[in-house]
Design an enzyme around this catalytic site. Sequence first.
Site, PDB file in Angstrom:
ATOM      1  CG  ASP A  15      -2.001  -1.108   1.113  1.00 37.74           C
ATOM      2  OD1 ASP A  15      -1.855  -2.017   0.272  1.00 37.74           O
ATOM      3  OD2 ASP A  15      -2.963  -1.067   1.898  1.00 37.74           O
ATOM      4  CE  LYS A 101      -4.103  -4.043   1.181  1.00 36.13           C
ATOM      5  NZ  LYS A 101      -4.889  -3.103   1.986  1.00 36.13           N
ATOM      6  CB  CYS A 140      -2.005  -2.597   5.200  1.00 29.31           C
ATOM      7  SG  CYS A 140      -3.735  -2.039   5.134  1.00 29.31           S
TER       8      CYS A 140
END
Length: 201
Positions: A15, A101, A140
Amino acid sequence: MKVRLGAGDALLLVDVQSDFLPGGSLPVPDGDKIIPTLNRYIGFFQTHDLPIFATRDWHPKNHCSFLQRGGLWPPHCIAETQGAAFPDSLELPPDAHIISKATSPEKDAYSGFDGTQLHALLQSFGIHRLFVGGLATEYCVLNTVKDALRYGYSTFVLQDAVRAISVLDGLKVLEEMERLGAILIHYEMLIHGSDFQPAAD
Ligand SMILES: [Zn+2]
């Protein structure tokens, strides 16, 4: 400790997206500071012909994690927007494998393995060791690392290439990841140059 890379190793960026950087809608403090270091890791893996994977939050406009839907977060990383893009400063090669995702409205996913083909893809490349960096450490990155360990990958956390939303929580979860079996490394621990020899399969 020194780490020799070879066949079966992959870099996994979590990310590293504009909305998670200063100026974005859900900024991780100093998130941009890891980019030069991530670029060094990217260069290292490219030079040694090792694959690179990058996850991204890729939400619909009405995602359940957003405040207006009772979620925890301001709207961020809406698919196809500038905020969801990888920053120009990140030197992601064209052949990097991108994993989107949390793409459906009713489900969030902190882990890159959650609801994605990441594990199958890594298996198809014969990957057994993962080197994980990105944002944010206590969300994450942590959840991706936990799943990687659960799937049986030897998991290295690039502690010079992760950043947390809360510095204190970030330090705590680095310890937690280590307790769970992850190995914390920094760039200087990779074996470089003429010392580098690809491992036999
Ligand atoms: Zn999200």
